[in-house]
Design an enzyme around this catalytic site. Structure first.
Site, PDB file in Angstrom:
ATOM      1  N   GLN A  11       6.441  23.426 -20.401  1.00 54.26           N
ATOM      2  CA  GLN A  11       6.743  24.155 -19.158  1.00 54.26           C
ATOM      3  C   GLN A  11       5.665  25.196 -18.853  1.00 54.26           C
ATOM      4  OE1 GLN A  11      10.841  25.206 -17.941  1.00 54.26           O
ATOM      5  NE2 GLN A  11      11.151  25.544 -20.116  1.00 54.26           N
ATOM      6  N   ASP A  36      -2.215  18.778 -32.841  1.00 56.25           N
ATOM      7  CA  ASP A  36      -1.015  19.252 -33.549  1.00 56.25           C
ATOM      8  C   ASP A  36      -1.381  20.603 -34.172  1.00 56.25           C
ATOM      9  OD1 ASP A  36       1.042  19.794 -35.268  1.00 56.25           O
ATOM     10  OD2 ASP A  36       0.951  17.879 -36.345  1.00 56.25           O
ATOM     11  N   THR A  62      10.736  24.082 -29.611  1.00 54.41           N
ATOM     12  CA  THR A  62      11.616  24.865 -28.725  1.00 54.41           C
ATOM     13  C   THR A  62      13.050  24.319 -28.652  1.00 54.41           C
ATOM     14  OG1 THR A  62      10.841  23.581 -26.831  1.00 54.41           O
ATOM     15  CG2 THR A  62       9.697  25.656 -27.276  1.00 54.41           C
ATOM     16  N   THR A 101       9.492  34.974 -28.183  1.00 50.74           N
ATOM     17  CA  THR A 101      10.800  34.843 -27.541  1.00 50.74           C
ATOM     18  C   THR A 101      11.680  36.095 -27.641  1.00 50.74           C
ATOM     19  OG1 THR A 101      12.876  33.597 -27.681  1.00 50.74           O
ATOM     20  CG2 THR A 101      11.615  33.773 -29.696  1.00 50.74           C
ATOM     21  N   TYR A 125      15.510  28.656 -35.121  1.00 49.52           N
ATOM     22  CA  TYR A 125      14.443  28.783 -34.115  1.00 49.52           C
ATOM     23  C   TYR A 125      13.973  30.234 -34.047  1.00 49.52           C
ATOM     24  CZ  TYR A 125      12.461  29.451 -29.420  1.00 49.52           C
ATOM     25  OH  TYR A 125      11.659  29.823 -28.367  1.00 49.52           O
ATOM     26  N   TRP A 150      14.261  32.695 -21.117  1.00 44.85           N
ATOM     27  CA  TRP A 150      14.956  31.907 -20.084  1.00 44.85           C
ATOM     28  C   TRP A 150      13.975  31.262 -19.093  1.00 44.85           C
ATOM     29  CZ3 TRP A 150      20.304  34.039 -18.184  1.00 44.85           C
ATOM     30  CH2 TRP A 150      21.042  34.520 -19.256  1.00 44.85           C
TER      31      TRP A 150
HETATM   32  N1  LIG Z   1      11.852  27.742 -22.823  1.00 41.88           N
HETATM   33  C1  LIG Z   1      12.317  28.977 -22.938  1.00 41.88           C
HETATM   34  O1  LIG Z   1      13.343  29.334 -22.338  1.00 41.88           O
HETATM   35  C2  LIG Z   1      11.572  29.993 -23.769  1.00 41.88           C
HETATM   36  C3  LIG Z   1      12.129  31.261 -23.922  1.00 41.88           C
HETATM   37  C4  LIG Z   1      11.429  32.210 -24.666  1.00 41.88           C
HETATM   38  C5  LIG Z   1      10.222  31.892 -25.254  1.00 41.88           C
HETATM   39  N2  LIG Z   1       9.714  30.645 -25.115  1.00 41.88           N
HETATM   40  C6  LIG Z   1       8.455  30.342 -25.793  1.00 41.88           C
HETATM   41  O2  LIG Z   1       7.477  30.045 -24.818  1.00 41.88           O
HETATM   42  C7  LIG Z   1       6.581  29.047 -25.316  1.00 41.88           C
HETATM   43  C8  LIG Z   1       6.478  27.906 -24.321  1.00 41.88           C
HETATM   44  O3  LIG Z   1       7.790  27.423 -24.083  1.00 41.88           O
HETATM   45  P1  LIG Z   1       8.073  26.234 -23.061  1.00 41.88           P
HETATM   46  O4  LIG Z   1       9.319  26.577 -22.349  1.00 41.88           O
HETATM   47  O5  LIG Z   1       6.839  25.905 -22.311  1.00 41.88           O
HETATM   48  O6  LIG Z   1       8.412  25.091 -24.105  1.00 41.88           O
HETATM   49  P2  LIG Z   1       8.222  23.522 -23.973  1.00 41.88           P
HETATM   50  O7  LIG Z   1       8.330  23.099 -22.559  1.00 41.88           O
HETATM   51  O8  LIG Z   1       9.114  22.915 -24.995  1.00 41.88           O
HETATM   52  O9  LIG Z   1       6.695  23.341 -24.413  1.00 41.88           O
HETATM   53  C9  LIG Z   1       6.297  23.455 -25.747  1.00 41.88           C
HETATM   54  C10 LIG Z   1       5.208  22.440 -25.949  1.00 41.88           C
HETATM   55  O10 LIG Z   1       4.747  22.534 -27.301  1.00 41.88           O
HETATM   56  C11 LIG Z   1       4.469  21.216 -27.727  1.00 41.88           C
HETATM   57  N3  LIG Z   1       4.460  21.134 -29.177  1.00 41.88           N
HETATM   58  C12 LIG Z   1       5.506  21.023 -30.028  1.00 41.88           C
HETATM   59  N4  LIG Z   1       5.052  20.951 -31.289  1.00 41.88           N
HETATM   60  C13 LIG Z   1       3.701  21.003 -31.228  1.00 41.88           C
HETATM   61  C14 LIG Z   1       2.674  20.955 -32.195  1.00 41.88           C
HETATM   62  N5  LIG Z   1       2.943  20.822 -33.505  1.00 41.88           N
HETATM   63  N6  LIG Z   1       1.390  21.050 -31.774  1.00 41.88           N
HETATM   64  C15 LIG Z   1       1.099  21.156 -30.462  1.00 41.88           C
HETATM   65  N7  LIG Z   1       2.027  21.195 -29.500  1.00 41.88           N
HETATM   66  C16 LIG Z   1       3.313  21.124 -29.893  1.00 41.88           C
HETATM   67  C17 LIG Z   1       5.576  20.372 -27.109  1.00 41.88           C
HETATM   68  O11 LIG Z   1       5.195  19.022 -27.068  1.00 41.88           O
HETATM   69  P3  LIG Z   1       6.293  17.870 -27.335  1.00 41.88           P
HETATM   70  O12 LIG Z   1       7.400  18.142 -26.371  1.00 41.88           O
HETATM   71  O13 LIG Z   1       5.536  16.625 -27.054  1.00 41.88           O
HETATM   72  O14 LIG Z   1       6.711  18.027 -28.754  1.00 41.88           O
HETATM   73  C18 LIG Z   1       5.684  21.000 -25.729  1.00 41.88           C
HETATM   74  O15 LIG Z   1       4.839  20.353 -24.799  1.00 41.88           O
HETATM   75  C19 LIG Z   1       7.103  28.659 -26.695  1.00 41.88           C
HETATM   76  O16 LIG Z   1       6.410  29.404 -27.655  1.00 41.88           O
HETATM   77  C20 LIG Z   1       8.547  29.111 -26.679  1.00 41.88           C
HETATM   78  O17 LIG Z   1       9.011  29.421 -27.971  1.00 41.88           O
HETATM   79  C21 LIG Z   1      10.356  29.677 -24.365  1.00 41.88           C
END
Ligand SMILES: NC(=O)c1ccc[n+]([C@@H]2O[C@H](COP(=O)([O-])OP(=O)(O)OC[C@H]3O[C@@H](n4cnc5c(N)ncnc54)[C@H](OP(=O)(O)O)[C@@H]3O)[C@@H](O)[C@H]2O)c1
Length: 293
Positions: A11, A36, A62, A101, A125, A150
């Protein structure tokens, strides 16, 4: 300025790619398939080859509920991967912006969380993300850890898209928890905040490295957010319920509202109002549905 985006298929990573393009910033975006982050040697080799001006690490494990039964997998990415990225940036002097987060807090307090409040992650997580923050701090001083919350946007899975899908499938009553409060945050606004910070990292200015909070305003409960998402769907009733009525594997903080004063003072980054972003996203999703039908 060349920004290296890790986790570029997610995202925030996707939003970063198109916001950078719109702003005329040069980027190299690597998705999970390309790199990776848990592979220390490859991470080192890639960052050494690209030699970016800044790295933005959006890669993460995530799946909050999935992590409860896959602690090793979550640790591998959220803790070890974060550390590998920071360790690879350090010898090259490359600044790192690392996403974290609101879940590093237990939520058991009614007021907004500040950066220096003690962390107390609950759930796998949350613990692995907090461990990732420590791994980054231990490996490399020139970091900005950006805790957000969020997240919603056009690419990937999120609450907004889930609510719309349920409504599109004809569900007329949707139960949504009303005892968890947070700040919905557009992926696009996180991307802009990161790029603002990256520009500063690339300038001659002194950068106030450290940990920052960034989330959308106004804060709402999930039920209130659902009502905003479904405001144009009067046939759907959003029914409030309590978290313990949902049998979910991972606990969630009751209050994860982040105090975002520090990032404004340090970088001039304003807390976004999520409502116009939501309106635009709903318009885009509506157009996409029309095109598909
Ligand atoms: N989503 C939320 O509400 C939220 C809230 C607070 C903080 N965050 C933080 O914000 C950041 C981005 O979140 P997001 O919402 O963009 O999450 P997301 O849509 O799940 O994107 C995370 C990406 O990381 C990739 N990934 C997973 N394992 C990996 C690895 N070993 N090496 C390289 N890439 C890898 C995933 O690829 P695959 O899907 O192909 O595995 C996915 O494309 C994260 O650090 C998350 O913890 C998110």
């Amino acid at each position: 300025m060349t920004v290296l985006i890790l986790g570029a298929g997610g995202q925030v990573g996707s939003a970063l790619r198109w916001r950078a393009l719109a702003r005329g910033a040069s980027t190299v975006g690597l998705a999970h398939n390309d790199l990776d982050i848990a592979d220390r040697e490859i991470v080192r080799a890639v960052i050494d080859e690209v030699r970016p001006t800044t790295v933005i690490n959006c890669a993460g494990y995530t799946d909050v509920d999935g992590a409860e039964t896959d602690e090793t997998g979550a640790e591998r990415v959220n803790r070890d991967g974060a550390g590998h990225v920071a360790a690879a940036c350090a010898p090259l002097g490359v600044p790192l912006i690392h996403l974290s987060t609101d879940y590093v807090f237990d939520g058991a307090r009614p007021t907004a969380w500040r950066e220096d409040d003690p962390v107390s992650p609950v759930g796998v997580y949350a613990r692995t993300k907090e461990a990732g923050e420590r791994a980054v701090r231990d490996a490399w001083g020139k970091h900005v850890i950006l805790r957000t919350a969020w997240v919603f946007g056009g690419i990937g899975r999120n609450f907004v898209k889930t609510m719309r899908r349920l409504a599109d499938q004809g569900q007329t009553t949707i139960r949504v928890v009303d005892d968890q409060r947070g700040g919905p945050t557009p992926a696009e606004s996180i991307a802009d905040a990161c790029l603002d910070i990256a520009e500063r990292c690339g300038s001659a200015d002194i950068v106030p490295w450290g940990t920052y909070h960034f989330c959308g305003a106004p804060s709402v409960t999930w039920r209130e957010f659902a009502e905003a998402v479904l405001a144009d769907r009067p046939e759907v009733t959003v029914t409030p319920c309590a978290s313990d009525e949902f049998d979910r594997p991972a606990p969630r903080p009751a209050n994860s509202v982040l105090d975002c004063t520090r990032i404004r003072a340090a970088f001039g980054v304003e807390q976004p109002d999520w409502r116009p972003y939501l309106k635009r996203l709903l318009g885009d999703l509506g157009e996409a549905t029309e095109e598909a039908s």
